[in-house]
Motif scaffolding. Structure first.
Motif, PDB file in Angstrom:
ATOM      1  N   ALA A  69      -6.346   0.760  10.124  1.00 18.91           N
ATOM      2  CA  ALA A  69      -7.143  -0.548  10.706  1.00 18.91           C
ATOM      3  C   ALA A  69      -8.705  -0.018  10.230  1.00 18.91           C
ATOM      4  N   HIS A  70      -9.039   1.047   9.927  1.00 16.43           N
ATOM      5  CA  HIS A  70     -10.289   1.422   9.682  1.00 16.43           C
ATOM      6  C   HIS A  70     -10.297   2.501   8.413  1.00 16.43           C
ATOM      7  N   CYS A  71     -11.525   2.287   7.454  1.00 18.55           N
ATOM      8  CA  CYS A  71     -11.675   3.152   6.530  1.00 18.55           C
ATOM      9  C   CYS A  71     -11.946   4.676   6.932  1.00 18.55           C
ATOM     10  N   MET A  72     -11.261   5.531   6.398  1.00 18.74           N
ATOM     11  CA  MET A  72     -11.535   6.870   6.655  1.00 18.74           C
ATOM     12  C   MET A  72     -12.854   7.496   5.970  1.00 18.74           C
ATOM     13  N   ARG A  73     -13.261   6.678   4.950  1.00 17.80           N
ATOM     14  CA  ARG A  73     -14.372   6.986   4.282  1.00 17.80           C
ATOM     15  C   ARG A  73     -15.723   6.494   4.916  1.00 17.80           C
ATOM     16  N   CYS A  74     -15.938   5.397   5.170  1.00 17.08           N
ATOM     17  CA  CYS A  74     -16.944   4.721   5.951  1.00 17.08           C
ATOM     18  C   CYS A  74     -16.921   3.977   7.135  1.00 17.08           C
ATOM     19  N   GLY A  75     -15.416   4.049   7.580  1.00 14.32           N
ATOM     20  CA  GLY A  75     -15.105   3.272   9.118  1.00 14.32           C
ATOM     21  C   GLY A  75     -15.143   1.786   8.907  1.00 14.32           C
ATOM     22  N   GLY A  76     -15.399   1.301   7.833  1.00 18.13           N
ATOM     23  CA  GLY A  76     -15.167  -0.194   7.781  1.00 18.13           C
ATOM     24  C   GLY A  76     -13.730  -0.656   8.227  1.00 18.13           C
ATOM     25  N   ARG A  77     -13.841  -1.870   8.485  1.00 20.81           N
ATOM     26  CA  ARG A  77     -12.456  -2.356   8.868  1.00 20.81           C
ATOM     27  C   ARG A  77     -11.532  -2.604   7.343  1.00 20.81           C
ATOM     28  N   THR A  78     -10.356  -2.580   7.594  1.00 20.49           N
ATOM     29  CA  THR A  78      -9.572  -2.805   6.258  1.00 20.49           C
ATOM     30  C   THR A  78      -8.778  -4.285   6.361  1.00 20.49           C
ATOM     31  N   GLU A  79      -8.255  -4.515   5.239  1.00 20.82           N
ATOM     32  CA  GLU A  79      -7.253  -5.872   5.168  1.00 20.82           C
ATOM     33  C   GLU A  79      -6.111  -5.321   4.656  1.00 20.82           C
ATOM     34  N   TRP A  80      -5.073  -6.143   4.564  1.00 23.36           N
ATOM     35  CA  TRP A  80      -3.981  -5.868   3.954  1.00 23.36           C
ATOM     36  C   TRP A  80      -3.631  -6.228   2.681  1.00 23.36           C
ATOM     37  N   PHE A  81      -3.102  -5.543   1.606  1.00 25.21           N
ATOM     38  CA  PHE A  81      -2.731  -6.058   0.404  1.00 25.21           C
ATOM     39  C   PHE A  81      -1.540  -5.510   0.099  1.00 25.21           C
ATOM     40  N   GLN A  82      -0.796  -6.169  -0.935  1.00 25.81           N
ATOM     41  CA  GLN A  82       0.424  -6.002  -1.339  1.00 25.81           C
ATOM     42  C   GLN A  82       0.491  -4.932  -2.461  1.00 25.81           C
ATOM     43  N   LEU A  83       1.060  -3.900  -2.045  1.00 24.40           N
ATOM     44  CA  LEU A  83       1.351  -2.628  -3.195  1.00 24.40           C
ATOM     45  C   LEU A  83       2.500  -3.057  -4.223  1.00 24.40           C
ATOM     46  N   PRO A  84       2.235  -2.639  -5.277  1.00 23.45           N
ATOM     47  CA  PRO A  84       3.184  -2.849  -6.459  1.00 23.45           C
ATOM     48  C   PRO A  84       4.552  -2.466  -6.039  1.00 23.45           C
ATOM     49  N   PRO A  85       5.556  -2.924  -6.342  1.00 18.40           N
ATOM     50  CA  PRO A  85       6.898  -2.355  -6.114  1.00 18.40           C
ATOM     51  C   PRO A  85       7.416  -1.087  -6.919  1.00 18.40           C
ATOM     52  N   ARG A  86       6.465  -0.850  -7.850  1.00 24.56           N
ATOM     53  CA  ARG A  86       6.828   0.468  -8.615  1.00 24.56           C
ATOM     54  C   ARG A  86       5.558   1.247  -8.739  1.00 24.56           C
ATOM     55  N   GLY A  87       6.050   2.638  -8.773  1.00 24.23           N
ATOM     56  CA  GLY A  87       4.998   3.707  -8.670  1.00 24.23           C
ATOM     57  C   GLY A  87       5.566   4.829  -9.215  1.00 24.23           C
ATOM     58  N   ARG A  88       4.887   5.959  -9.223  1.00 24.07           N
ATOM     59  CA  ARG A  88       5.375   7.137  -9.846  1.00 24.07           C
ATOM     60  C   ARG A  88       5.377   8.554  -8.797  1.00 24.07           C
ATOM     61  N   VAL A  89       6.216   9.521  -9.133  1.00 27.16           N
ATOM     62  CA  VAL A  89       6.212  10.524  -8.205  1.00 27.16           C
ATOM     63  C   VAL A  89       4.887  11.398  -8.460  1.00 27.16           C
ATOM     64  N   HIS A  90       4.271  11.853  -7.410  1.00 26.40           N
ATOM     65  CA  HIS A  90       2.869  12.351  -7.695  1.00 26.40           C
ATOM     66  C   HIS A  90       3.412  13.932  -7.138  1.00 26.40           C
ATOM     67  N   THR A  91       4.150  14.136  -6.335  1.00 25.41           N
ATOM     68  CA  THR A  91       4.809  15.373  -6.043  1.00 25.41           C
ATOM     69  C   THR A  91       5.943  15.241  -5.058  1.00 25.41           C
ATOM     70  N   PHE A  92       6.713  16.238  -4.913  1.00 29.91           N
ATOM     71  CA  PHE A  92       8.119  16.228  -4.137  1.00 29.91           C
ATOM     72  C   PHE A  92       8.642  17.361  -3.421  1.00 29.91           C
ATOM     73  N   THR A  93       9.370  17.317  -2.292  1.00 30.17           N
ATOM     74  CA  THR A  93      10.042  18.425  -1.680  1.00 30.17           C
ATOM     75  C   THR A  93      11.137  18.020  -1.458  1.00 30.17           C
ATOM     76  N   THR A  94      12.458  19.013  -1.311  1.00 32.19           N
ATOM     77  CA  THR A  94      13.753  18.948  -0.787  1.00 32.19           C
ATOM     78  C   THR A  94      13.529  19.325   0.725  1.00 32.19           C
ATOM     79  N   CYS A  95      14.078  18.439   1.842  1.00 31.76           N
ATOM     80  CA  CYS A  95      14.307  18.939   3.020  1.00 31.76           C
ATOM     81  C   CYS A  95      15.713  19.508   3.280  1.00 31.76           C
ATOM     82  N   TYR A  96      15.916  20.545   3.739  1.00 33.91           N
ATOM     83  CA  TYR A  96      17.142  21.263   3.896  1.00 33.91           C
ATOM     84  C   TYR A  96      17.462  21.231   5.462  1.00 33.91           C
TER      85      TYR A  96
END
Length: 160
Positions: A69-96
């Motif tokens: 709801a609020h920005c972690m950097r400046c504390g301002g209010r946020t608004e919704w936006f649509q994320l793209p349906p595609r992205g890239r793996v930045h990092t990963f882990t396997t849970c056992y």
């Protein structure tokens, strides 16, 4: 007064051990839990429409891949936006090991997904790839459960 002989109450129940290495034990846990998503409600409603939403600070323009709801950097209010349906793996882990809900699905893979034009990462499950096939930079796309549960696990990722 200090009682140096105090003990926790005990009974004759022990743990049921399924594996020693890694140690896996059975532990029953069940409760009904009522909670509100409050300001994050739109994020969860959107998952049911097959839409992944992020939050953008209108003051400093930081774009978050996760709801806030609020920005972690400046504390301002946020608004919704649509994320793209595609992205890239930045990092990963396997849970056992997982919580009770995911225990039967172990091992499973979690990925941090990066999206173009977004400043933070989104944590989700990667389905359809073995651990050996996952790599940093791997293209992925979001998929959504057919029957919504109103949980963050209603969205998951598959290799592109």
């Amino acid at each position: 007064m200090i009682d140096r002989n105090a003990k926790l109450p005990e009974d004759d129940r022990g743990a049921t051990v399924f594996s020693v290495d890694p140690l896996i034990v059975k532990e029953h846990y069940e409760a009904d839990y009522y909670h509100s998503y409050a300001q994050d409600s739109e994020f969860f409603r959107a998952l049911g429409r097959g839409v992944l939403l992020g939050s953008e600070c209108k003051r400093c323009r930081v774009r978050y891949a996760t709801p806030r709801a609020h920005c972690m950097r400046c504390g301002g209010r946020t608004e919704w936006f649509q994320l793209p349906p595609r992205g890239r793996v930045h990092t990963f882990t396997t849970c056992y090991f997982g919580s009770e809900e995911f225990l039967n699905e172990t091992p499973y893979n979690l990925v941090m997904v990066e999206f173009d034009g977004v400043d933070t990462l989104f944590l989700g499950r990667l389905v359809g790839a073995s651990t050996e096939d996952i790599y940093v930079g791997m293209p992925v796309r979001a998929r959504f459960r057919r029957l919504q549960r109103f949980r963050v696990t209603d969205v998951y990722f598959v290799p592109e």
